[in-house]
Design a protein around this motif. Structure first.
Motif, short mmCIF file in Angstrom:
data_model
loop_
_atom_site.label_atom_id
_atom_site.label_comp_id
_atom_site.label_asym_id
_atom_site.label_seq_id
_atom_site.Cartn_x
_atom_site.Cartn_y
_atom_site.Cartn_z
N LEU A 11 -2.39 -6.02 -23.62
CA LEU A 11 -1.78 -5.76 -22.57
C LEU A 11 -1.05 -6.94 -22.11
O LEU A 11 -1.60 -7.82 -21.82
CB LEU A 11 -2.55 -5.01 -21.50
N ILE A 12 0.25 -6.59 -21.72
CA ILE A 12 1.07 -7.98 -21.11
C ILE A 12 1.60 -7.22 -19.70
O ILE A 12 2.32 -6.27 -19.83
CB ILE A 12 2.23 -8.10 -22.28
N ILE A 13 1.41 -7.97 -18.71
CA ILE A 13 1.83 -7.48 -17.40
C ILE A 13 2.43 -8.74 -16.67
O ILE A 13 2.12 -9.74 -17.14
CB ILE A 13 0.81 -6.89 -16.49
N LEU A 14 3.33 -8.71 -15.66
CA LEU A 14 3.91 -9.66 -14.96
C LEU A 14 3.00 -10.01 -13.72
O LEU A 14 1.96 -9.28 -12.98
CB LEU A 14 5.34 -9.08 -13.99
N GLU A 15 2.92 -11.40 -13.44
CA GLU A 15 2.07 -11.74 -12.48
C GLU A 15 2.18 -11.21 -11.12
O GLU A 15 3.44 -10.85 -10.75
CB GLU A 15 2.47 -13.43 -12.09
N GLY A 16 1.37 -10.77 -10.57
CA GLY A 16 1.33 -10.01 -9.20
C GLY A 16 1.15 -8.73 -9.23
O GLY A 16 0.67 -7.92 -8.34
N LYS A 17 1.31 -8.07 -10.63
CA LYS A 17 1.06 -6.59 -10.74
C LYS A 17 -0.63 -6.23 -10.99
O LYS A 17 -1.30 -7.26 -11.19
CB LYS A 17 1.72 -6.07 -11.91
N ASN A 18 -0.76 -4.98 -10.64
CA ASN A 18 -2.15 -4.49 -11.01
C ASN A 18 -2.17 -4.03 -12.25
O ASN A 18 -1.23 -3.65 -13.10
CB ASN A 18 -2.37 -3.40 -10.02
N CYS A 19 -3.42 -4.10 -13.10
CA CYS A 19 -3.74 -3.30 -14.24
C CYS A 19 -4.90 -2.90 -14.49
O CYS A 19 -5.97 -3.12 -13.38
CB CYS A 19 -3.51 -4.29 -15.30
N THR A 20 -5.21 -1.60 -15.19
CA THR A 20 -6.45 -1.25 -15.30
C THR A 20 -6.93 -1.07 -17.06
O THR A 20 -6.16 -0.70 -17.58
CB THR A 20 -6.61 0.13 -14.79
N LEU A 21 -8.06 -1.59 -17.17
CA LEU A 21 -8.63 -1.61 -18.66
C LEU A 21 -9.99 -0.55 -18.54
O LEU A 21 -10.50 -0.47 -17.76
CB LEU A 21 -9.14 -3.00 -18.97
N GLN A 22 -9.84 0.16 -20.05
CA GLN A 22 -10.61 1.33 -19.93
C GLN A 22 -11.51 1.01 -21.18
O GLN A 22 -11.51 0.28 -22.02
CB GLN A 22 -9.81 2.48 -20.71
N GLN A 72 -17.51 6.78 -19.25
CA GLN A 72 -16.34 6.09 -18.98
C GLN A 72 -16.10 4.91 -17.87
O GLN A 72 -16.96 5.23 -16.88
CB GLN A 72 -14.96 6.88 -18.69
N SER A 73 -15.79 3.92 -18.29
CA SER A 73 -15.57 2.70 -17.28
C SER A 73 -14.22 2.10 -17.38
O SER A 73 -13.60 2.32 -18.29
CB SER A 73 -16.74 1.49 -17.52
N SER A 74 -13.78 1.54 -16.09
CA SER A 74 -12.54 0.90 -16.13
C SER A 74 -12.81 -0.14 -15.05
O SER A 74 -13.96 -0.50 -14.22
CB SER A 74 -11.48 1.91 -15.21
N LEU A 75 -12.08 -1.20 -15.55
CA LEU A 75 -11.82 -2.40 -14.82
C LEU A 75 -10.51 -2.51 -14.16
O LEU A 75 -9.53 -2.70 -14.90
CB LEU A 75 -12.25 -3.74 -15.72
N HIS A 76 -10.45 -2.57 -12.91
CA HIS A 76 -9.20 -2.64 -12.30
C HIS A 76 -9.10 -4.15 -11.70
O HIS A 76 -9.77 -4.74 -11.12
CB HIS A 76 -8.99 -1.81 -11.07
N ILE A 77 -7.63 -4.87 -12.05
CA ILE A 77 -7.59 -6.08 -11.60
C ILE A 77 -6.28 -5.84 -10.78
O ILE A 77 -5.14 -5.37 -10.99
CB ILE A 77 -7.12 -7.06 -12.93
N THR A 78 -6.44 -6.62 -9.33
CA THR A 78 -5.53 -6.55 -8.45
C THR A 78 -4.71 -7.74 -8.18
O THR A 78 -5.46 -8.92 -8.37
CB THR A 78 -6.05 -6.24 -7.03
#
Lengths: 113, 114
Positions: A11-22, A72-78
């Motif tokens: 996964l590639i995201i911009l700094e400051g954005k949120n993301c969720t891993l499954q 199921q589990s998720s990891l959310h990064i804020t």
């Protein structure tokens, strides 16, 4: 067969954005679920650990959730930071004595400035 | 500082060489583990020691020989390895009987077989 599947693979995201891993698992009997962060060239470091009775666990900007019914589990990064670039590994322990540990392949996260 | 120290950090060896990997922990844990981490594959558990006794050997080839002289030290002796043995070898420690305790990992030895 005990298995742990993680998505996405990368996964590639911009700094400051949120993301969720499954993380989906087929492990029985379930004991606990852990999320690890592994920086390049380093060993995995524990972020959170949850038993079947826990739905959510936070560690700073990291929040893990667990649905034991759907397995199921998720990891959310804020508010992602460049230092969040790493592999995130989901690990499920099985057995009454936590004697079987099953690792996922991990999600490789890249944070772009 | 993770509490689990592995040496060397990098190792390059030929297939006919003999070398050893070392791991030590000062966390008071009674269990120690060797894992193999290859690219795009999950961590593979190799050996488990509880109170210096080997309790698990995950069908690891005999060219890998573990040794646990005490609860704080763990070795992995290597001989006549194959190119497919090139990987990151991680050591971890933990407390058996405490299922909610995470395993603490070292930073690994990056092994390259020529």
């Amino acid at each position: 067969k005990n298995q742990v599947e993680q998505s996405p693979q990368s996964l590639i995201i911009l700094e400051g954005k949120n993301c969720t891993l499954q993380c989906n698992y087929t492990v029985s009997p379930f004991s606990n679920l852990r999320w690890y962060k592994q920086d390049t060239g380093r060993g995995p470091v524990s972020l959170t650990i949850m038993t079947f009775s826990e739905n959510t666990k936070s560690n700073g900007r990291y929040t893990a959730t667990l649905d034991a019914d759907t397995k199921q589990s998720s990891l959310h990064i804020t508010a992602s930071q460049l230092s969040d670039s790493a592999s995130y590994i989901c690990v499920v322990s099985a057995g009454n004595r936590d004697d079987k540990i099953i690792f996922g392949k991990g999600t490789r996260l890249h944070i772009l400035p | 500082e993770t509490g689990v120290t592995q040496t060397p950090r990098h190792l390059v060896m030929g297939m006919t060489n003999k070398k050893s990997l070392k791991c030590e922990q000062h966390l008071g844990h009674n269990a120690m583990y060797w894992y193999k981490q290859s690219a795009k594959k999950p961590l593979e558990l190799m050996f488990v020691y509880n109170f210096k006794e080997q309790t698990e050997n995950n069908s690891v080839p005999s060219r890998f020989s573990p040794e646990c002289p005490n609860s704080s030290h763990l070795f992995l002796h290597l001989h006549t390895l194959q190119p497919e043995d090139s990987a990151l070898y991680l050591c971890a420690s933990g407390r058996t009987g405490s299922s909610n305790q995470p395993q603490h990992f070292g930073d690994g030895t990056r092994l390259s077989i020529l």
